[in-house]
Enzyme design. Structure first.
Site, mmCIF file in Angstrom:
data_model
loop_
_atom_site.group_PDB
_atom_site.id
_atom_site.type_symbol
_atom_site.label_atom_id
_atom_site.label_comp_id
_atom_site.label_asym_id
_atom_site.label_seq_id
_atom_site.Cartn_x
_atom_site.Cartn_y
_atom_site.Cartn_z
ATOM 1 N N ASP A 38 -16.898 24.568 -13.629
ATOM 2 C CA ASP A 38 -15.980 23.940 -12.664
ATOM 3 C C ASP A 38 -16.595 23.670 -11.291
ATOM 4 O O ASP A 38 -15.883 23.269 -10.366
ATOM 5 C CB ASP A 38 -14.711 24.794 -12.463
ATOM 6 C CG ASP A 38 -13.882 24.871 -13.728
ATOM 7 O OD1 ASP A 38 -14.048 23.995 -14.591
ATOM 8 O OD2 ASP A 38 -13.076 25.812 -13.845
ATOM 9 N N HIS A 242 -45.291 24.167 -1.142
ATOM 10 C CA HIS A 242 -43.837 23.959 -1.254
ATOM 11 C C HIS A 242 -43.116 25.288 -1.463
ATOM 12 O O HIS A 242 -42.236 25.417 -2.312
ATOM 13 C CB HIS A 242 -43.508 22.938 -2.349
ATOM 14 C CG HIS A 242 -43.752 21.516 -1.922
ATOM 15 N ND1 HIS A 242 -43.620 20.431 -2.741
ATOM 16 C CD2 HIS A 242 -44.117 21.004 -0.711
ATOM 17 C CE1 HIS A 242 -43.901 19.317 -2.068
ATOM 18 N NE2 HIS A 242 -44.211 19.649 -0.847
ATOM 19 N N ASP A 259 -41.185 23.794 7.373
ATOM 20 C CA ASP A 259 -41.129 22.385 6.989
ATOM 21 C C ASP A 259 -39.677 22.121 6.622
ATOM 22 O O ASP A 259 -39.227 22.533 5.552
ATOM 23 C CB ASP A 259 -42.078 22.145 5.807
ATOM 24 C CG ASP A 259 -42.157 20.679 5.391
ATOM 25 O OD1 ASP A 259 -41.282 19.889 5.803
ATOM 26 O OD2 ASP A 259 -43.089 20.331 4.637
ATOM 27 N N ASP A 270 -38.357 14.676 8.254
ATOM 28 C CA ASP A 270 -39.292 15.570 7.557
ATOM 29 C C ASP A 270 -40.284 16.090 8.600
ATOM 30 O O ASP A 270 -41.201 15.369 8.990
ATOM 31 C CB ASP A 270 -39.996 14.763 6.453
ATOM 32 C CG ASP A 270 -40.931 15.607 5.613
ATOM 33 O OD1 ASP A 270 -40.991 16.834 5.808
ATOM 34 O OD2 ASP A 270 -41.617 15.017 4.744
ATOM 35 N N HIS A 349 -53.916 18.242 0.318
ATOM 36 C CA HIS A 349 -52.878 17.220 0.114
ATOM 37 C C HIS A 349 -53.152 15.988 0.972
ATOM 38 O O HIS A 349 -54.072 15.981 1.788
ATOM 39 C CB HIS A 349 -51.478 17.799 0.376
ATOM 40 C CG HIS A 349 -51.243 18.320 1.768
ATOM 41 N ND1 HIS A 349 -51.042 17.512 2.858
ATOM 42 C CD2 HIS A 349 -51.168 19.595 2.246
ATOM 43 C CE1 HIS A 349 -50.837 18.243 3.927
ATOM 44 N NE2 HIS A 349 -50.928 19.521 3.603
ATOM 45 N N HIS A 353 -46.628 10.289 3.633
ATOM 46 C CA HIS A 353 -45.914 9.532 2.601
ATOM 47 C C HIS A 353 -44.899 8.652 3.310
ATOM 48 O O HIS A 353 -44.551 8.903 4.472
ATOM 49 C CB HIS A 353 -45.223 10.484 1.612
ATOM 50 C CG HIS A 353 -44.429 11.582 2.276
ATOM 51 N ND1 HIS A 353 -43.165 11.395 2.773
ATOM 52 C CD2 HIS A 353 -44.742 12.868 2.567
ATOM 53 C CE1 HIS A 353 -42.729 12.525 3.317
ATOM 54 N NE2 HIS A 353 -43.669 13.435 3.223
ATOM 55 N N HIS A 360 -39.661 11.557 0.098
ATOM 56 C CA HIS A 360 -40.864 10.864 -0.378
ATOM 57 C C HIS A 360 -40.377 9.478 -0.773
ATOM 58 O O HIS A 360 -39.974 9.251 -1.906
ATOM 59 C CB HIS A 360 -41.511 11.593 -1.555
ATOM 60 C CG HIS A 360 -42.156 12.879 -1.138
ATOM 61 N ND1 HIS A 360 -42.819 13.706 -2.003
ATOM 62 C CD2 HIS A 360 -42.254 13.493 0.072
ATOM 63 C CE1 HIS A 360 -43.289 14.767 -1.350
ATOM 64 N NE2 HIS A 360 -42.951 14.658 -0.091
ATOM 65 N N GLU A 383 -48.980 14.363 8.401
ATOM 66 C CA GLU A 383 -48.834 15.798 8.206
ATOM 67 C C GLU A 383 -50.085 16.507 7.684
ATOM 68 O O GLU A 383 -50.076 17.079 6.598
ATOM 69 C CB GLU A 383 -47.674 16.075 7.263
ATOM 70 C CG GLU A 383 -47.673 15.261 5.968
ATOM 71 C CD GLU A 383 -46.526 15.685 5.038
ATOM 72 O OE1 GLU A 383 -46.397 16.893 4.772
ATOM 73 O OE2 GLU A 383 -45.770 14.801 4.592
ATOM 74 N N TYR A 387 -55.231 25.283 5.176
ATOM 75 C CA TYR A 387 -54.700 26.453 4.488
ATOM 76 C C TYR A 387 -55.876 27.282 4.011
ATOM 77 O O TYR A 387 -56.663 26.813 3.173
ATOM 78 C CB TYR A 387 -53.831 26.031 3.295
ATOM 79 C CG TYR A 387 -52.861 24.917 3.656
ATOM 80 C CD1 TYR A 387 -51.594 25.209 4.147
ATOM 81 C CD2 TYR A 387 -53.247 23.569 3.551
ATOM 82 C CE1 TYR A 387 -50.719 24.185 4.512
ATOM 83 C CE2 TYR A 387 -52.386 22.542 3.908
ATOM 84 C CZ TYR A 387 -51.126 22.855 4.380
ATOM 85 O OH TYR A 387 -50.272 21.841 4.739
ATOM 86 N N ARG A 405 -49.569 23.565 9.107
ATOM 87 C CA ARG A 405 -49.324 22.126 8.915
ATOM 88 C C ARG A 405 -48.509 21.646 10.117
ATOM 89 O O ARG A 405 -47.680 22.388 10.636
ATOM 90 C CB ARG A 405 -48.561 21.869 7.604
ATOM 91 C CG ARG A 405 -48.219 20.417 7.356
ATOM 92 C CD ARG A 405 -47.836 20.115 5.894
ATOM 93 N NE ARG A 405 -46.592 20.729 5.466
ATOM 94 C CZ ARG A 405 -46.515 21.743 4.623
ATOM 95 N NH1 ARG A 405 -47.605 22.281 4.112
ATOM 96 N NH2 ARG A 405 -45.346 22.248 4.283
ATOM 97 N N GLU A 407 -46.311 18.203 11.120
ATOM 98 C CA GLU A 407 -45.806 16.968 10.499
ATOM 99 C C GLU A 407 -44.807 16.264 11.408
ATOM 100 O O GLU A 407 -43.840 16.874 11.873
ATOM 101 C CB GLU A 407 -45.110 17.317 9.172
ATOM 102 C CG GLU A 407 -44.416 16.131 8.522
ATOM 103 C CD GLU A 407 -43.868 16.447 7.135
ATOM 104 O OE1 GLU A 407 -43.489 17.604 6.891
ATOM 105 O OE2 GLU A 407 -43.826 15.515 6.308
#
Ligand code: GLY
Ligand code: MN
Ligand code: MN
Length: 437
Positions: A38, A242, A259, A270, A349, A353, A360, A383, A387, A405, A407
């Protein structure tokens, strides 16, 4: 603050021009998804469907039919139902849809099997995004087969299927002034969330408490959704690109990477910021942080019309590689290290994007095998990051477990670019001043 009806009508006109005469485009809405008994996940309209009509309900289908005499934009949607509306709130219904959403014509979704084959019949080309909704793919084929079964009566089934998303996503890649306004708003709200999270940080707090601070700021300003699950990673967790667990306790001396971005009227922001839990960067943290910041600024400087998609990435890779050599984390000549991709254990990375209705966002990155040339109205993230894995044996122990990072969201303008997310501090001195205050 939502988009105007004229904006939606402009988009449909642009698509109709791309499609040409003798064609039809068909798009299903998103479906409601069950979370448990439900209970449903909050409904989010399909971005392509939303882009063309702004109709907010599930169980709807949009047909765009260039040159159709009784209206080019036809919406199938749920009928009104007083009993259901008592539980779930108002349903728009086909009677009100044209007035409220600017579509030309509207029918009950329960009549679609009777009506849609007739609308397709006689059209040569069907524009449809195949392969994203298996159930709807099958239904479309059933409607086509209804027409095929009537060829001996003179029916004319379509001869061509065209990837709708290819055309639509080209339109979505270029943001209008109205869209940029929404993205500005999303960016502003998200910046405020990041500022509050920085101020809220201290050793002994938990990652989820900073997430709560962000979501509170978003919701308070009317953004009803995050654009993606917030990443709040302290210490080693910042090296998980992530990371979503957000359960760890913040430790004295660690960095924390956040992030997070809200969504406003289906437009995403973002933002990533990395800062010290206790408000003061250590020497190693500051050194690596400054490399990432310099890389990000160098990449942003490459965002301008005439440059191509990969220019910002190339700039970021160069500055990061130079910095890693200077600090002793990499050994060799910068050109060789770039050619051999030796920076990749630390920067694995891409530098950004497209950003828009989807975090994205859609749009090709290459055209005819070449990196896409940047043009005004495109919005992207910038971004870069560094690391250093907690178990990275190749570097001195003092560098290990640092993840950084930075961004921002950037719109290409005629002159160069504009950063939408400037209100979230990123200079070391700004961050330390904000957190000290
Ligand atoms: N938040 C996901 C990304 O930065 O791409
Ligand atoms: Mn991003
Ligand atoms: Mn991000």
């Amino acid at each position: 603050m939502a988009l105007s009806k004229q904006e939606f009508s402009r988009r449909r006109k642009a698509l109709i021009e791309m499609m040409g005469a003798g064609s039809i485009a068909i798009l299903p809405s998103a479906h409601e998804k069950a979370r448990n008994r439900d209970v449903h996940f909050p409904f989010r309209q399909d971005s392509d469907f939303q882009y063309l009509c702004g109709f907010p309900e599930p169980d709807a289908v949009l047909a765009i039919i260039p040159g159709r005499e009784h209206g080019e934009c036809v919406l199938f949607c749920k009928e009104r139902n007083p009993e259901r509306e008592l539980w779930d709130g108002a349903i728009v219904g086909p009677e009100r849809a044209p007035d409220m959403y600017g579509v030309d014509d509207s029918f009950p979704i329960s009549d679609i099997d009777d009506i849609l084959p007739g609308l397709i019949e006689g059209r040569d080309k069907v524009f449809y995004s195949m392969g994203f909704d298996a159930q709807f793919d099958a239904r479309l084929m059933e409607w086509i087969n209804v027409i095929r079964s009537k060829v001996r009566n003179g029916a004319h089934p379509p001869g061509e299927f065209v990837a709708l998303e290819h055309h639509l996503h080209e339109l979505r890649l270029f943001k209008s002034a109205e869209e940029i306004k929404l993205m500005d708003r999303a960016a502003k709200i998200s910046c405020e969330g990041h500022r509050r999270a920085m101020k809220r940080s201290h050793a002994g707090a938990f990652e989820y408490q900073l997430e709560a601070t962000l979501v509170h700021a978003f919701m308070e300003e009317g953004a009803r959704a995050v654009a993606y699950p917030s990443i709040v990673g302290s210490g080693d967790n910042a090296c998980v690109l992530h990371y979503r667990d957000n359960m760890a306790e913040l430790k004295e001396g660690d960095l924390i990477l956040i992030d997070a971005g809200c969504e406003v009227d289906h437009y995403a922001s973002d933002i990533t910021r990395t800062f010290p839990v206790n408000g003061r960067f250590s020497a190693e943290q500051a050194a690596l942080y400054q490399v990432v910041l310099d890389a990000q600024l160098a990449a942003i400087a490459e965002v301008k019309p005439g440059n191509h998609w990969n220019h910002p990435h190339d700039a970021a890779v160069r500055v990061i590689t130079e910095g890693l050599v200077r600090l002793g984390l990499l050994q060799g000549t910068v050109d060789d290290l770039i050619a051999n991709e030796s920076y990749k254990p630390f920067y694995m990375h891409r530098t950004g994007h497209w950003l828009g209705m989807d975090v994205h966002d859609v749009g090709d990155y290459k055209v005819g095998g070449e990196w896409r040339v940047l043009e005004p109205g495109m919005v992207m993230t910038v971004e870069p990051g560094i690391y250093v894995a907690p178990d990275c044996a190749a570097v001195e122990a003092r560098w290990r477990g640092i993840g950084i990072r930075i961004e921002d969201d950037v719109v290409v303008t005629k002159e160069g670019c504009r950063v939408l997310t400037e209100a979230a501090p990123k200079e070391i001195s700004e961050i330390e001043a904000l957190m000290a205050g």
